[in-house]
Design a protein around this motif. Sequence first.
Motif, PDB file in Angstrom:
ATOM      1  N   ASP A   1       0.809  -1.224   0.000  1.00 57.39           N
ATOM      2  CA  ASP A   1       0.000   0.000   0.000  1.00 57.39           C
ATOM      3  C   ASP A   1       0.842   1.274   0.000  1.00 57.39           C
ATOM      4  OD1 ASP A   1      -2.386  -1.487   0.070  1.00 57.39           O
ATOM      5  OD2 ASP A   1      -2.235  -1.703   2.245  1.00 57.39           O
ATOM      6  N   LEU A   2       2.151   1.114   0.007  1.00 56.71           N
ATOM      7  CA  LEU A   2       3.044   2.269   0.072  1.00 56.71           C
ATOM      8  C   LEU A   2       2.954   3.090  -1.220  1.00 56.71           C
ATOM      9  CD1 LEU A   2       5.329   3.583   1.811  1.00 56.71           C
ATOM     10  CD2 LEU A   2       6.942   2.218   0.461  1.00 56.71           C
ATOM     11  N   ILE A   3       2.840   4.407  -1.061  1.00 54.47           N
ATOM     12  CA  ILE A   3       2.836   5.321  -2.203  1.00 54.47           C
ATOM     13  C   ILE A   3       4.172   6.062  -2.224  1.00 54.47           C
ATOM     14  CG2 ILE A   3       1.745   7.342  -3.244  1.00 54.47           C
ATOM     15  CD1 ILE A   3      -0.870   6.483  -1.931  1.00 54.47           C
ATOM     16  N   VAL A   4       4.931   5.873  -3.308  1.00 48.92           N
ATOM     17  CA  VAL A   4       6.273   6.459  -3.412  1.00 48.92           C
ATOM     18  C   VAL A   4       6.301   7.445  -4.570  1.00 48.92           C
ATOM     19  CG1 VAL A   4       8.735   5.998  -3.627  1.00 48.92           C
ATOM     20  CG2 VAL A   4       7.244   4.290  -2.564  1.00 48.92           C
ATOM     21  N   GLN A   5       6.575   8.704  -4.276  1.00 48.39           N
ATOM     22  CA  GLN A   5       6.687   9.718  -5.317  1.00 48.39           C
ATOM     23  C   GLN A   5       8.145  10.043  -5.646  1.00 48.39           C
ATOM     24  OE1 GLN A   5       4.069  12.806  -3.471  1.00 48.39           O
ATOM     25  NE2 GLN A   5       2.897  12.625  -5.351  1.00 48.39           N
ATOM     26  N   ARG A   6       9.038   9.748  -4.700  1.00 46.48           N
ATOM     27  CA  ARG A   6      10.440  10.113  -4.891  1.00 46.48           C
ATOM     28  C   ARG A   6      11.311   9.155  -4.088  1.00 46.48           C
ATOM     29  NH1 ARG A   6      12.584  16.271  -3.672  1.00 46.48           N
ATOM     30  NH2 ARG A   6      14.809  15.956  -4.147  1.00 46.48           N
ATOM     31  N   VAL A   7      12.406   8.707  -4.686  1.00 43.85           N
ATOM     32  CA  VAL A   7      13.326   7.791  -4.023  1.00 43.85           C
ATOM     33  C   VAL A   7      14.471   8.594  -3.420  1.00 43.85           C
ATOM     34  CG1 VAL A   7      14.935   5.868  -4.330  1.00 43.85           C
ATOM     35  CG2 VAL A   7      12.745   5.866  -5.533  1.00 43.85           C
ATOM     36  N   TYR A   8      14.711   8.369  -2.118  1.00 38.16           N
ATOM     37  CA  TYR A   8      15.788   9.076  -1.415  1.00 38.16           C
ATOM     38  C   TYR A   8      16.971   8.135  -1.186  1.00 38.16           C
ATOM     39  CZ  TYR A   8      12.402  12.780  -0.495  1.00 38.16           C
ATOM     40  OH  TYR A   8      11.484  13.792  -0.633  1.00 38.16           O
ATOM     41  N   THR A   9      18.118   8.738  -0.839  1.00 41.34           N
ATOM     42  CA  THR A   9      19.328   7.946  -0.591  1.00 41.34           C
ATOM     43  C   THR A   9      19.086   6.879   0.467  1.00 41.34           C
ATOM     44  OG1 THR A   9      20.692   9.859  -1.166  1.00 41.34           O
ATOM     45  CG2 THR A   9      21.758   8.074   0.039  1.00 41.34           C
ATOM     46  N   LYS A  10      18.297   7.199   1.490  1.00 39.57           N
ATOM     47  CA  LYS A  10      18.026   6.249   2.565  1.00 39.57           C
ATOM     48  C   LYS A  10      17.281   5.005   2.082  1.00 39.57           C
ATOM     49  CE  LYS A  10      13.699   8.518   3.907  1.00 39.57           C
ATOM     50  NZ  LYS A  10      12.969   9.229   4.989  1.00 39.57           N
ATOM     51  N   ASN A  11      16.617   5.104   0.921  1.00 40.57           N
ATOM     52  CA  ASN A  11      15.868   3.963   0.385  1.00 40.57           C
ATOM     53  C   ASN A  11      16.741   3.004  -0.415  1.00 40.57           C
ATOM     54  OD1 ASN A  11      13.482   6.450  -0.423  1.00 40.57           O
ATOM     55  ND2 ASN A  11      13.275   5.056   1.316  1.00 40.57           N
ATOM     56  N   LEU A  12      17.962   3.438  -0.755  1.00 36.38           N
ATOM     57  CA  LEU A  12      18.772   2.677  -1.706  1.00 36.38           C
ATOM     58  C   LEU A  12      19.451   1.452  -1.112  1.00 36.38           C
ATOM     59  CD1 LEU A  12      20.467   5.610  -3.669  1.00 36.38           C
ATOM     60  CD2 LEU A  12      18.264   4.484  -4.076  1.00 36.38           C
ATOM     61  N   ASP A  13      19.378   1.294   0.213  1.00 41.75           N
ATOM     62  CA  ASP A  13      20.022   0.135   0.831  1.00 41.75           C
ATOM     63  C   ASP A  13      19.014  -0.943   1.228  1.00 41.75           C
ATOM     64  OD1 ASP A  13      18.774   1.439   2.873  1.00 41.75           O
ATOM     65  OD2 ASP A  13      20.518   1.577   4.196  1.00 41.75           O
ATOM     66  N   ILE A  14      17.784  -0.845   0.710  1.00 39.09           N
ATOM     67  CA  ILE A  14      16.787  -1.865   1.017  1.00 39.09           C
ATOM     68  C   ILE A  14      17.288  -3.225   0.544  1.00 39.09           C
ATOM     69  CG2 ILE A  14      15.519  -1.408  -1.133  1.00 39.09           C
ATOM     70  CD1 ILE A  14      12.964  -2.192   0.368  1.00 39.09           C
ATOM     71  N   ASP A  15      17.218  -4.206   1.422  1.00 35.69           N
ATOM     72  CA  ASP A  15      17.773  -5.526   1.139  1.00 35.69           C
ATOM     73  C   ASP A  15      16.793  -6.339   0.300  1.00 35.69           C
ATOM     74  OD1 ASP A  15      19.284  -7.797   1.086  1.00 35.69           O
ATOM     75  OD2 ASP A  15      18.823  -8.411   3.149  1.00 35.69           O
ATOM     76  N   SER A  16      17.007  -6.330  -0.999  1.00 33.65           N
ATOM     77  CA  SER A  16      16.129  -7.059  -1.916  1.00 33.65           C
ATOM     78  C   SER A  16      16.896  -7.388  -3.188  1.00 33.65           C
ATOM     79  CB  SER A  16      14.902  -6.210  -2.268  1.00 33.65           C
ATOM     80  OG  SER A  16      14.182  -6.783  -3.341  1.00 33.65           O
ATOM     81  N   PRO A  17      16.672  -8.570  -3.768  1.00 35.47           N
ATOM     82  CA  PRO A  17      17.327  -8.900  -5.048  1.00 35.47           C
ATOM     83  C   PRO A  17      16.848  -8.001  -6.181  1.00 35.47           C
ATOM     84  CG  PRO A  17      15.683 -10.558  -4.475  1.00 35.47           C
ATOM     85  CD  PRO A  17      15.834  -9.680  -3.270  1.00 35.47           C
ATOM     86  N   TYR A  18      15.762  -7.257  -5.936  1.00 38.19           N
ATOM     87  CA  TYR A  18      15.247  -6.341  -6.963  1.00 38.19           C
ATOM     88  C   TYR A  18      15.890  -4.965  -6.888  1.00 38.19           C
ATOM     89  CZ  TYR A  18      11.662  -9.694  -8.297  1.00 38.19           C
ATOM     90  OH  TYR A  18      11.010 -10.807  -8.763  1.00 38.19           O
ATOM     91  N   ASN A  19      16.669  -4.722  -5.847  1.00 39.46           N
ATOM     92  CA  ASN A  19      17.315  -3.431  -5.676  1.00 39.46           C
ATOM     93  C   ASN A  19      18.564  -3.368  -6.544  1.00 39.46           C
ATOM     94  OD1 ASN A  19      18.538  -1.067  -4.895  1.00 39.46           O
ATOM     95  ND2 ASN A  19      18.505  -1.501  -2.702  1.00 39.46           N
ATOM     96  N   THR A  20      18.472  -2.690  -7.679  1.00 37.50           N
ATOM     97  CA  THR A  20      19.596  -2.642  -8.614  1.00 37.50           C
ATOM     98  C   THR A  20      20.648  -1.601  -8.222  1.00 37.50           C
ATOM     99  OG1 THR A  20      18.352  -1.120 -10.041  1.00 37.50           O
ATOM    100  CG2 THR A  20      18.224  -3.484 -10.545  1.00 37.50           C
ATOM    101  N   TYR A  21      20.457  -0.945  -7.077  1.00 38.34           N
ATOM    102  CA  TYR A  21      21.527  -0.113  -6.516  1.00 38.34           C
ATOM    103  C   TYR A  21      22.485  -0.977  -5.695  1.00 38.34           C
ATOM    104  CZ  TYR A  21      19.595   4.441  -7.780  1.00 38.34           C
ATOM    105  OH  TYR A  21      19.167   5.554  -8.477  1.00 38.34           O
ATOM    106  N   LEU A  22      21.991  -2.128  -5.233  1.00 40.31           N
ATOM    107  CA  LEU A  22      22.822  -3.046  -4.443  1.00 40.31           C
ATOM    108  C   LEU A  22      23.422  -4.149  -5.291  1.00 40.31           C
ATOM    109  CD1 LEU A  22      20.952  -3.695  -1.049  1.00 40.31           C
ATOM    110  CD2 LEU A  22      22.989  -2.300  -1.452  1.00 40.31           C
TER     111      LEU A  22
END
Length: 342
Positions: free
Chosen positions: A254-275
């Motif tokens: 249900d999360l609504i995301v309008q903008r990605v911040y630096t703090k979001n880039l370390d989310i532990d997920s295989p879908y996170n292409t920053y990691l």
Amino acid sequence: MKRGLLILLGIIVLVGGYLGYRAQRIIWAPNVVSLEQSHHLYIEPGTSYEELLLQLDTLLIHREYFELLAEWKKLPHNIKPGKYAISSGMSNNSLVNRLRAGIQEPVRLTLNMAYTLEDLAGQAGEALEPDSLDFLKYLKSEEVLEDFKISRKELPGFFLSNTYEFYWITSPHDFVQRMLRESERFWQSRTALLEKSGLSRHEVITLASIVESETARPDEMPMVAGLYLNRLEKGIKLQSDPTVIYAMKIEDPDLIVQRVYTKNLDIDSPYNTYLHTGLPPGPIRIPDPRSIDAVLKAQDHSYIFMCADPDRPGYHSFAQSLRQHNINKAKYHRWANRNGIR
């Protein structure tokens, strides 16, 4: 004697004429009321003859005539569920034959903007007779993987955004089977392009889902696709914000995301292409055929950075160097802050 015979023949003719008239009224005469617009009759699985008569009650001029012919043609024992077109002035014969033979009217199902299997199930359940929960249960089951010999990560890639015609009573199994057939037809005409790309179908679909999430502009998709192919070739992380958003929504749908911040880039997920380097395990949305073609026909260039362009809404600024990219990014951040985008 002769007079009596004539009277008898006269009676026979009158009775025959009356029976013919009755037969004509029952079988061929119009018996559906005048309808201002096309009407559709939806017969659910398990509908009884009595329930069918209740649905038809306001549509028939002479219900008793319909029942006589329906009984004679054994319709009560041959009710087939589905969506049926009913038109003004239809005869009992046409209506009974249509229902008994199961001559259904197809429904149009549009798959569009589906990010998850839940979205897909919702769109299918809205157009077809099975409930969205029935579709979701099947799509998330082990049964669907066994039925079609596919893996869990490959499954979303078999659904292409488009408009399709189905029968209303299509089951979840038959829905998936049709989608796999449509997918095969789609890829058969792109065999040479796929081989030239050096990617697998699954990789193309996964990258197409990222490209489509990055830009809604079809004319920019080949440019964006070329950028990501450059990064893959150079072993540079894709660093795609939509993949981070997808990872965040896995944790909180249900999360609504309008903008990605630096703090979001370390989310532990295989879908996170920053990691993680390379493509994520699977598509982050159900891709449109245009975005797939954009990957197969990606533009050849040297760009490896992009940032939303505030001067051209919906488009991006591209850069070959980190220095130019930082300039573009700073410009976007100033615009976002001025407009209160959080």
